[in-house]
Structures are given as structure tokens and as C-alpha cells.
Design a protein around this motif. Structure first.
Motif, PDB file in Angstrom:
ATOM      1  N   VAL A  53       0.929  -1.208   0.032  1.00 26.92           N
ATOM      2  CA  VAL A  53       0.029  -0.148   0.228  1.00 26.92           C
ATOM      3  C   VAL A  53       0.900   1.307   0.159  1.00 26.92           C
ATOM      4  CG1 VAL A  53      -1.626   1.288   1.195  1.00 26.92           C
ATOM      5  CG2 VAL A  53      -1.878  -1.030   1.202  1.00 26.92           C
ATOM      6  N   GLU A  54       1.743   1.365   0.809  1.00 31.14           N
ATOM      7  CA  GLU A  54       2.586   2.380   0.792  1.00 31.14           C
ATOM      8  C   GLU A  54       3.585   2.603  -0.375  1.00 31.14           C
ATOM      9  OE1 GLU A  54       4.724   2.471   4.830  1.00 31.14           O
ATOM     10  OE2 GLU A  54       2.667   2.676   5.843  1.00 31.14           O
ATOM     11  N   LEU A  55       3.956   1.457  -1.071  1.00 35.52           N
ATOM     12  CA  LEU A  55       4.685   1.721  -2.261  1.00 35.52           C
ATOM     13  C   LEU A  55       3.835   2.214  -3.301  1.00 35.52           C
ATOM     14  CD1 LEU A  55       6.795   0.861  -4.476  1.00 35.52           C
ATOM     15  CD2 LEU A  55       5.669  -1.632  -4.367  1.00 35.52           C
ATOM     16  N   PHE A  56       2.389   1.843  -3.477  1.00 38.01           N
ATOM     17  CA  PHE A  56       1.703   2.275  -4.540  1.00 38.01           C
ATOM     18  C   PHE A  56       1.214   3.714  -4.158  1.00 38.01           C
ATOM     19  CE2 PHE A  56      -0.269  -1.690  -6.181  1.00 38.01           C
ATOM     20  CZ  PHE A  56       1.225  -1.833  -7.095  1.00 38.01           C
ATOM     21  N   THR A  57       1.046   4.010  -3.021  1.00 40.31           N
ATOM     22  CA  THR A  57       0.401   5.603  -2.457  1.00 40.31           C
ATOM     23  C   THR A  57       1.902   6.516  -2.913  1.00 40.31           C
ATOM     24  OG1 THR A  57       1.279   5.284  -0.347  1.00 40.31           O
ATOM     25  CG2 THR A  57      -1.155   4.799  -1.046  1.00 40.31           C
ATOM     26  N   ALA A  58       3.020   6.086  -2.559  1.00 38.55           N
ATOM     27  CA  ALA A  58       4.241   6.902  -2.860  1.00 38.55           C
ATOM     28  C   ALA A  58       4.437   6.963  -4.391  1.00 38.55           C
ATOM     29  CB  ALA A  58       5.387   6.309  -2.176  1.00 38.55           C
ATOM     30  N   ALA A  59       4.329   5.768  -5.215  1.00 34.10           N
ATOM     31  CA  ALA A  59       4.399   5.947  -6.471  1.00 34.10           C
ATOM     32  C   ALA A  59       3.276   6.889  -7.275  1.00 34.10           C
ATOM     33  CB  ALA A  59       4.179   4.690  -7.195  1.00 34.10           C
ATOM     34  N   ALA A  60       2.085   6.961  -6.947  1.00 36.11           N
ATOM     35  CA  ALA A  60       0.955   7.488  -7.159  1.00 36.11           C
ATOM     36  C   ALA A  60       1.174   9.044  -6.834  1.00 36.11           C
ATOM     37  CB  ALA A  60      -0.421   7.018  -6.627  1.00 36.11           C
ATOM     38  N   LEU A  61       1.781   9.504  -5.664  1.00 34.81           N
ATOM     39  CA  LEU A  61       1.815  10.831  -5.425  1.00 34.81           C
ATOM     40  C   LEU A  61       3.060  11.368  -6.381  1.00 34.81           C
ATOM     41  CD1 LEU A  61       1.501  10.503  -1.548  1.00 34.81           C
ATOM     42  CD2 LEU A  61       0.023  11.942  -3.048  1.00 34.81           C
ATOM     43  N   MET A  62       4.078  10.621  -6.287  1.00 38.73           N
ATOM     44  CA  MET A  62       5.023  11.059  -7.080  1.00 38.73           C
ATOM     45  C   MET A  62       5.310  11.155  -8.687  1.00 38.73           C
ATOM     46  SD  MET A  62       8.219   8.665  -5.254  1.00 38.73           S
ATOM     47  CE  MET A  62       9.445   9.466  -5.823  1.00 38.73           C
ATOM     48  N   ASP A  63       4.152  10.137  -9.270  1.00 37.31           N
ATOM     49  CA  ASP A  63       3.828  10.134 -10.638  1.00 37.31           C
ATOM     50  C   ASP A  63       2.738  11.373 -10.780  1.00 37.31           C
ATOM     51  OD1 ASP A  63       3.485   8.692 -13.330  1.00 37.31           O
ATOM     52  OD2 ASP A  63       1.656   9.019 -12.681  1.00 37.31           O
ATOM     53  N   GLY A  64       1.623  11.641  -9.779  1.00 33.88           N
ATOM     54  CA  GLY A  64       1.025  12.696 -10.208  1.00 33.88           C
ATOM     55  C   GLY A  64       1.497  14.079 -10.030  1.00 33.88           C
ATOM     56  N   ALA A  65       2.575  14.340  -9.116  1.00 34.86           N
ATOM     57  CA  ALA A  65       3.276  15.500  -9.027  1.00 34.86           C
ATOM     58  C   ALA A  65       3.983  15.675 -10.442  1.00 34.86           C
ATOM     59  CB  ALA A  65       3.995  15.436  -7.828  1.00 34.86           C
ATOM     60  N   ALA A  66       4.478  14.957 -10.833  1.00 35.59           N
ATOM     61  CA  ALA A  66       5.446  15.068 -12.004  1.00 35.59           C
ATOM     62  C   ALA A  66       4.428  15.238 -13.210  1.00 35.59           C
ATOM     63  CB  ALA A  66       5.935  13.642 -12.354  1.00 35.59           C
ATOM     64  N   ARG A  67       3.287  14.577 -13.267  1.00 39.47           N
ATOM     65  CA  ARG A  67       2.404  14.786 -14.324  1.00 39.47           C
ATOM     66  C   ARG A  67       1.776  16.286 -14.414  1.00 39.47           C
ATOM     67  NH1 ARG A  67       1.134  10.220 -17.322  1.00 39.47           N
ATOM     68  NH2 ARG A  67       1.777   8.191 -16.139  1.00 39.47           N
ATOM     69  N   GLU A  68       1.146  16.644 -13.119  1.00 43.41           N
ATOM     70  CA  GLU A  68       0.802  18.006 -13.087  1.00 43.41           C
ATOM     71  C   GLU A  68       2.096  19.065 -13.361  1.00 43.41           C
ATOM     72  OE1 GLU A  68      -2.477  18.882 -12.306  1.00 43.41           O
ATOM     73  OE2 GLU A  68      -2.592  17.103 -13.074  1.00 43.41           O
ATOM     74  N   GLN A  69       3.119  18.812 -12.893  1.00 44.08           N
ATOM     75  CA  GLN A  69       4.155  19.863 -13.349  1.00 44.08           C
ATOM     76  C   GLN A  69       4.403  19.903 -14.817  1.00 44.08           C
ATOM     77  OE1 GLN A  69       7.501  18.744 -10.825  1.00 44.08           O
ATOM     78  NE2 GLN A  69       6.352  19.165  -8.920  1.00 44.08           N
ATOM     79  N   GLY A  70       4.238  18.761 -15.537  1.00 40.58           N
ATOM     80  CA  GLY A  70       4.707  18.778 -16.864  1.00 40.58           C
ATOM     81  C   GLY A  70       3.400  19.124 -17.789  1.00 40.58           C
ATOM     82  N   ALA A  71       2.018  19.297 -17.328  1.00 35.89           N
ATOM     83  CA  ALA A  71       0.810  19.538 -17.846  1.00 35.89           C
ATOM     84  C   ALA A  71       0.858  20.904 -18.456  1.00 35.89           C
ATOM     85  CB  ALA A  71      -0.237  19.434 -16.986  1.00 35.89           C
TER      86      ALA A  71
END
Length: 419
Positions: free
Chosen positions: A401-419
């Protein structure tokens, strides 16, 4: 002070190393209980109605809007989208779980949560996979309510992974990849300690197809093989020569191998039979070689059959391609696990000869699968997959769970910054 209270906004969390999304003791206990309930009530592929209902009920209790797949079992659920539906924008990260069990008995002698269904068991850890994605969804939904989820995330609960060619193609047909930019998953590994994951760039599993061959001839007397088709010899030559021919017609590094599991022909010692059957598997380490395999195998069988004047019918049944981890998505999982548990928590892993239908998603979007350690640290031997006594160290649920939540947060932040 908890890691949740230390963390700021998601973008800041990525740079500071203090991500939100760790589990409370209450949620840990709930997820263990949920996993045990699934373990006690295993369901086979495309029959996971109780499992689907349990996942749906918990997601709806969290205020989410899951959708049952068109095939009748399995679900898809978006977090952070308007009315639970993706309407465009940067693509999402998907978290995938498989929900089916195996048709084998649960042989754990003293286990309060052993299977209650005769001849059925969660002997491959899909109950753990399901609980990990459910738990990640609950944590991410709460972060979204707090305004701390930087980008929408999709949960995929897929049926029938154990049924060739897997339930993934049906799930894809149901639209689970619409709006998805990348996908991640885990698979239990009883050879890796709980608290750790195994990762590698490139192929992490192998392709596996099924092969059935029927040979035919007029039959005859063993005293006069020259007047007929010596079908037993033809079958023997197919069994021995086809693997050798195929191996010599492709790069040996691809690991393409034809292996027979059954050969059958004849009923009497002095009668040349009219029919012979062979069946086996085709396994392959390399994706491009797997794509070439049907033509290579068909050609080799036909050559041998023609040489011995035997008619041939070939049923080449596609299974699954290898899971080929995308380097960037693999690096995301490495970074997420390192942030959560430190660099010692990620180990290199070898390519497995087993198959996994997660590979079908990777035909459409980049993704990566990690091996989730489920062996109790210090335990020797362990319980292997697809055996009736398989069990998992349940602390692995929190890790996943903590692996997936960390991946989702890190990936999401990168996508928003690149949007």
C-alpha cells in the motif's frame, strides 16, 4: 510525529522525501481482515462475484464510484476525477490487482483463515494483491478529500488472471486503459522477505503459450510400414526434432523452448495407428521472439510431418507475452520504495519462467511489475506459489500500500508539473 503530519503539499513531499500516505493501525487491521476474508472465500476466474461485491462495497463506503467490468466481475475505479470519470487532461497512473484464485485445495493444517471452499485456494497471493490496491485506493481517496492528491489515479481489479490468455484482454476491452498513461502492479514472491521488493528493467516474466498437435495417417500393419504412414515414428520425430529446429531458427538468447508434456498414439504392438497427439508448452524470454513463435513452430511441425507423410493439425493457443518492465516506470517504483523504506528495501531480481497477463496491459501503455516480498524474515524455505500451503506475511500488505501510494503521489506531481 507521524509522516502524514510532517508532509506538506505533494510537490513538496516529492522533493523533501516526506510523503503522506502511511497507514494508521486501524486501517492496517482492517486490510488484514479483508485479506483473510478473501482467503477464506476464493473464487475462480470469471466467477469472482463475491470478491467483486466486497471490493465494491468498501470503495463505495469510502465515497468512490467503482464500475463493474462488462464481463460481470472485476471493477475499475477512478480517484480524483469529476463524478468518478476521467474527462481528459494528463493521463493517469493505474494500479492493477488480479482477484481470482486457483483450483487447488488449501492444505494449511492450522490456519484460522484457510479456504472454506473445497478444491479452491488463494495459492498465488491474489488476495494480497487485491488488498494492496484496495488499501492504496482508500489512502489516496482520503488524500484527495484533503486536497493532497496531485492527479487522478485509477484502480483496476481484474478477474481471471489464471485463465489463459488471462482476464486482462477482456478488461482492456472494457475500457480500463482509457485515460491511462502508465500502469503498475505487484506479484507476491515467497523468496523475498516482507519489507522488500524485487525489481528489474526489461523482462521480469516469460511468455507462455500452449501447443496441441494431431497427426493422422491411414494406419496399417507393423510388418509393412513402407505401405503406410509410420505414425508413431512421425510423432516421435515431431517430439524430438521440432524443439531442435525451432531453437536453431532464432537467437538462442531469446530462450524460446518447446517442451512436450503429453504424447499418445496406438493401442496394439503390431498395429500402426491412424492417430497421434502431442501437447506441450512454448516458453520464451523475449517479446519479439514470442511474436515470431507461432510461425516458427507451425513451420517446424509441418516440415517434420510432411517428411514422414503425416497429416497435421496444429492448435497454437496464445497464452501471455512476457512482462517487460518500462525503465522509467521501474525507476518510479524504485524511487517510491526507497523513499518509504530506504535503499536496502529494493533488490535486483531475475527473470522468471512463469507467465503473467499483466503483460497485455504493457502492449498498450508503459508499466512495471514489482515482486512483493511475502516471506517472514528469518524463515527458511518458505511456501512456494501454486501450492496448497502457500501463505504470506501480512506485513507485506502495508508495504505494498505504501509503495503504491508513494508511486501515485510522485507520478501525479510529475504529471501536473508537466501539464
Amino acid at each position: 510525529m507521524s509522516r502524514e503530519s510532517e508532509a506538506g503539499q505533494p510537490g513538496e513531499a516529492v522533493t523533501s522525501g516526506a510523503l503522506p500516505g502511511t497507514l494508521s493501525e486501524e486501517l492496517r487491521a482492517e486490510l488484514v481482515a479483508f485479506r483473510r476474508d478473501l482467503h477464506m472465500h476464493p473464487e475462480l476466474g470469471n466467477q469472482e462475484f463475491r470478491t467483486t461485491a466486497a471490493i465494491r462495497a468498501r470503495l463505495e463506503k469510502a465515497g468512490l464510484t467503482p464500475r463493474i467490468l462488462d464481463i460481470g466481475t472485476g471493477l475499475v475505479c477512478d480517484i480524483g476525477t469529476a463524478e468518478g470519470e476521467w474527462r481528459g487532461g494528463p493521463p493517469m497512473l493505474a494500479l492493477r490487482a488480479d482477484i481470482d484464485a486457483l483450483p487447488i485445495p488449501d492444505t494449511k493444517a492450522s490456519c484460522a483463515y484457510r479456504s472454506t471452499v473445497p478444491g479452491r485456494a488463494h495459492a498465488c497471493g491474489h488476495d494480497v494483491h487485491t488488498t494492496v490496491v484496495l488499501g492504496a485506493g482508500l489512502v489516496l481517496a482520503e488524500l484527495h478529500r484533503q486536497g493532497r492528491l496531485p492527479h487522478p489515479v485509477r484502480l483496476i481489479f481484474q478477474p481471471a488472471e489464471e485463465v489463459l490468455p488471462g482476464g486482462a484482454p477482456d478488461a482492456i476491452e472494457s475500457g480500463v486503459l482509457e485515460g491511462v498513461g502508465s500502469i503498475i502492479g505487484v506479484h507476491c514472491d515467497p523468496k523475498v522477505d516482507a519489507g522488500r521488493i524485487g525489481l528489474r528493467h526489461g523482462a521480469i516474466t516469460s511468455a507462455c503459450d500452449r501447443l496441441e498437435v494431431a497427426l493422422g495417417g491411414p494406419g496399417g500393419h507393423t510388418a509393412r510400414p513402407h505401405l503406410t504412414t509410420d505414425l508413431v515414428t512421425a510423432a516421435a520425430k515431431v517430439a524430438t526434432e521440432v524443439p531442435a529446429l525451432v531453437a536453431r531458427r532464432i537467437d538462442a538468447r531469446s530462450g524460446l523452448a518447446v517442451t512436450w508434456g503429453r504424447i499418445e498414439s496406438g493401442h496394439a504392438c503390431n498395429v500402426i495407428p491412424q492417430h497421434a497427439e502431442l501437447s506441450g508448452t512454448v516458453r520464451c524470454l523475449d517479446l519479439e521472439a514470442w511474436r515470431q513463435a507461432p510461425d516458427l513452430v507451425h513451420g517446424a511441425i509441418q516440415e517434420i510431418a510432411d517428411l514422414y507423410r503425416a497429416k497435421s493439425e496444429i492448435n497454437y493457443i496464445r497464452g501471455v507475452p512476457p512482462v517487460v518492465n518500462d525503465p522509467e516506470v521501474t525507476d518510479l517504483l524504485t524511487a517510491a520504495m526507497t523513499l518509504r523504506r530506504g535503499p536496502h528495501s529494493v533488490e535486483d531480481t531475475q527473470q522468471s519462467l512463469g507467465g503473467e497477463d499483466f503483460s497485455w496491459y504493457l502492449e498498450h501503455v508503459p508499466g512495471a511489475m514489482a515482486r512483493l516480498g511475502v516471506r517472514t524474515p528469518g524463515e527458511r524455505g518458505g511456501r512456494d506459489l501454486h501450492q496448497g500451503d502457500f501463505d504470506a506475511d501480512e506485513s507485506a500488505i502495508t508495504v505494498g500500500v505504501e509503495l503504491f501510494t508513494a508511486a501515485a503521489l510522485m507520478d501525479g506531481a510529475a504529471r501536473e508539473q508537466g501539464a
